[in-house]
Write a protein that holds these residues in place. Structure first.
Motif, short mmCIF file in Angstrom:
data_model
loop_
_atom_site.label_atom_id
_atom_site.label_comp_id
_atom_site.label_asym_id
_atom_site.label_seq_id
_atom_site.Cartn_x
_atom_site.Cartn_y
_atom_site.Cartn_z
N ARG A 1 35.39 12.34 4.53
CA ARG A 1 36.37 13.42 4.62
C ARG A 1 37.40 13.19 5.74
O ARG A 1 38.56 13.59 5.64
CB ARG A 1 35.63 14.74 4.85
N PHE A 2 36.98 12.53 6.80
CA PHE A 2 37.85 12.30 7.95
C PHE A 2 39.08 11.48 7.59
O PHE A 2 40.12 11.58 8.24
CB PHE A 2 37.05 11.58 9.05
N TRP A 3 38.98 10.70 6.54
CA TRP A 3 40.06 9.78 6.15
C TRP A 3 40.91 10.35 5.02
O TRP A 3 41.68 9.62 4.40
CB TRP A 3 39.45 8.43 5.76
N GLN A 4 40.77 11.64 4.79
CA GLN A 4 41.48 12.30 3.70
C GLN A 4 42.33 13.45 4.23
O GLN A 4 42.17 13.87 5.38
CB GLN A 4 40.46 12.80 2.66
N SER A 5 43.22 13.95 3.39
CA SER A 5 44.05 15.08 3.79
C SER A 5 43.18 16.33 3.98
O SER A 5 42.03 16.39 3.52
CB SER A 5 45.15 15.34 2.76
#
Length: 609
Positions: A384-388
């Motif tokens: 999730r950290f690498w997503q909008s």
């Protein structure tokens, strides 16, 4: 003059001075011990893996606060709150390492202590995210000490410990005291080798920080002053690995706070030795609390509430926090907690959590986490950290201390979501949040008037600005008409948010393209940049690149950084501006280079042949 009268007058003056001296003696000495970048990962807070005997002992002798919060999850803005008692969102000091001035009526609070007879020392970090006020201190240096005060003079002394700072992870240590294979890791982090090593090294640094706390306390005892001194220990924000420092979660905002009251001042304590306090406390409360303990009137402009001393007030219902620009990357989010639930509102949800920050990526764990994502090795929580971002987040702090289960869409929590959403909105309005002004415009405004003053004037239509920022961040096609109207608003900040809303809306903003293209010639630089980003995403190339290239050549640092952020998102299509980007990178890089240099260097690396 009659000698009898003169003697009587001198006697009266002596009695008066003696009374002042006696009153000064009754006021406590106060010491702040401030560690850096650490959450409550201490034994006294229930962390069995931590090695913190000195802080555990301090907690046994004092009062431990369970709901203490930094206002910002990063040092300089958090320290701006501490030194003023005012939220940086109100002051305009919210963006990392900015130096926008304060109005003359707002002083660093130790100045009031000095005026009341206290000896004030700072050893040694300031980093208050605004122009310095040296007259707040009798001494401020690495050798500053309360020992230089006059006999009997009360003192306020700050000791800052840098040992657990983020930079302590930049170079991996070959030998560790805490076992990387046994170290506890939050569920949002993968157990890569680098991540385990960084976490174990961090626990080592916390142990070393604890040892330094013990040395400061021992020196206080050896000076014979421990029984006349109230000691505060706290961290300047949470931390330190990715998704803690800089992020609006418990891991970034929840801090340890321990206060020890010696016997002469036991009546000032809210509980006995070894007790805990669940009162909601924020960094805005610290300045008024110190003034209250020192029997100094609290200025009316301070937004915090004293939680100790004669001027103690009832606790606030909510604790607010914020995220603005972090180093070289722009973002804007706000948060509020009632101590049980945490609500986060993102106004730039199209930006991923894990925007590249040169300084953050110096920790080996960050590159290993990103690489694991690229290889598809992460679970949903870790990826999730690498997503909008979603527009809203809601977490049950008690049941979910790591804030990984977003309840914002859960029907069972809609009443809580609504209450905290409204609390956040009302705070933004009543506190006159200046953070919605785009920072290139802040630079221009601050050269004329303090942002605090501007934000309280009729020149800042915050109601309209906030409404447009809310509509823009929703990314809903139904808001097209409102965005079009906003693009033509008389206020440049409203126009900026309308243009940004077109970027967030993406291809659904196509009907607004004609209006957007007109804004590429807007008189306000921030609006031109936001319009350039939105127009580029709608297929325009040449004119947006011209606007961005022109911004790279201005003397407005934040305009250059914003242009570089936009160019970075363009990837290969930013190549026509490469020569101008390269011109921003000096031949020899300094460790603490400006944010435009960091951004430019990153983009140059990305566009290498």
């Amino acid at each position: 003059m009659n000698s009898k009268y003169l003697f009587g007058l001198l006697g009266f003056v002596w009695l008066l001075l003696s009374g002042v001296h006696a009153q000064a003696q009754q006021r406590p000495n106060i010491v702040w011990i401030v560690s850096e970048d650490n959450s409550p990962l201490l034994g006294c807070y229930g962390d069995a893996f931590a090695t913190t005997p000195h802080l555990d002992q301090l907690a046994a002798e004092g009062v431990r606060y369970t709901k203490a919060y930094a206002t910002a999850p990063v040092c300089a803005p958090a320290r701006s709150t501490l030194i003023t008692g005012v939220y940086p969102t109100s002051l305009g000091t919210l963006n990392m390492r900015s130096t926008y001035p304060l109005p003359t009526e707002i002083a660093f609070f130790p100045k009031y202590l000095r005026q009341a007879g206290y000896y004030t020392t700072n050893n040694a970090k300031k980093d208050y995210n605004t122009e310095d006020q040296p007259d707040a201190w009798d001494e401020s240096s690495k050798t500053a000490t309360y020992k230089n005060r006059k006999p009997g003079q009360p003192f306020f002394a700050v000791f800052n410990i840098e040992i657990s700072h983020e930079s302590s992870l930049h170079e991996p240590l070959p030998a560790l005291r805490h076992d990387p294979e046994q170290v506890p890791i939050p569920p949002y982090h993968p157990r890569t080798s680098a991540m385990k090593h960084d976490w174990a090294q961090y626990y080592d640094k916390v142990e070393m920080m604890d040892r330094r706390v013990g040395e400061i306390l021992a020196e206080l005892r050896e000076s014979g002053l421990a029984e006349n001194t109230i000691v505060f220990y706290y961290s300047d924000h949470g931390g330190v690995l990715g998704r803690s420092k800089r992020f609006l979660y418990e891991s970034g905002l929840h801090v340890p706070l321990i206060i020890r009251f010696p016997e002469p001042y036991a009546a000032l304590a809210p509980g006995g030795p070894g007790s805990t306090q669940d009162r909601l406390v924020t960094f805005a409360d610290f300045a008024p609390t110190i003034l209250s303990l020192a029997q100094v009137p609290i200025p009316a402009y301070m937004q915090g509430r004293a939680f100790l001393g004669a001027q103690t007030t009832p606790p606030a219902r909510y604790a607010f926090g914020f995220r603005g620009r972090m180093d070289e990357r722009f973002d804007l989010s706000r948060t509020v907690t009632d101590g049980r639930y945490r609500y986060v509102r993102h106004y730039m949800p199209h930006k991923i959590y894990g925007q590249y920050l040169e300084y953050l990526w110096r920790a080996p764990s960050m590159a290993s986490w990103e690489e694991a994502y690229r290889r598809g090795e992460l679970n949903e929580v870790q990826a999730r950290f690498w997503q909008s971002k979603p527009v809203e987040e809601l977490y049950d702090i008690a049941a979910d201390p790591h804030n990984v289960h977003n309840l914002a869409a859960d029907p069972k929590y809609q009443a809580t979501l609504k209450n905290l959403r409204e609390a956040n909105r009302q705070w933004l309005l009543t506190s006159r949040d200046a953070g919605f002004i785009p920072e290139p415009r802040m630079v221009e405004l601050a050269a004329q008037v303090p942002l605090y003053t501007f934000a309280r004037s009729d020149k800042y239509p915050l109601d309209r600005v906030l409404r447009m920022a809310e509509l823009a961040s929703e990314g809903q096609e139904k808001n097209q008409a409102a965005l079009k109207k906003g693009l033509q608003d008389s206020d440049p900040t409203v126009r900026y948010w309308a243009a940004l809303g077109c970027t967030i809306l993406g291809s659904k903003a196509a009907p607004l393209k004609g209006t957007l293209l007109k804004q590429l010639d807007d008189p306000d630089l921030s609006v031109r940049l936001a319009a350039a980003e939105a127009a580029y995403r709608l297929g325009e190339k040449q004119k947006p690149l011209e606007v961005l290239s022109a911004a790279l050549q201005t003397d407005n640092l934040m305009a250059r950084v914003l242009a570089l952020n936009i160019l970075d998102d363009m990837g290969e299509e930013a190549r026509p501006a490469l020569a101008l980007v390269q011109a921003l990178v000096p031949a020899v890089l300094s460790p603490n280079r400006d944010y435009d240099v960091r951004s430019a260097e990153s983009l140059v690396q990305k566009l290498k042949p």
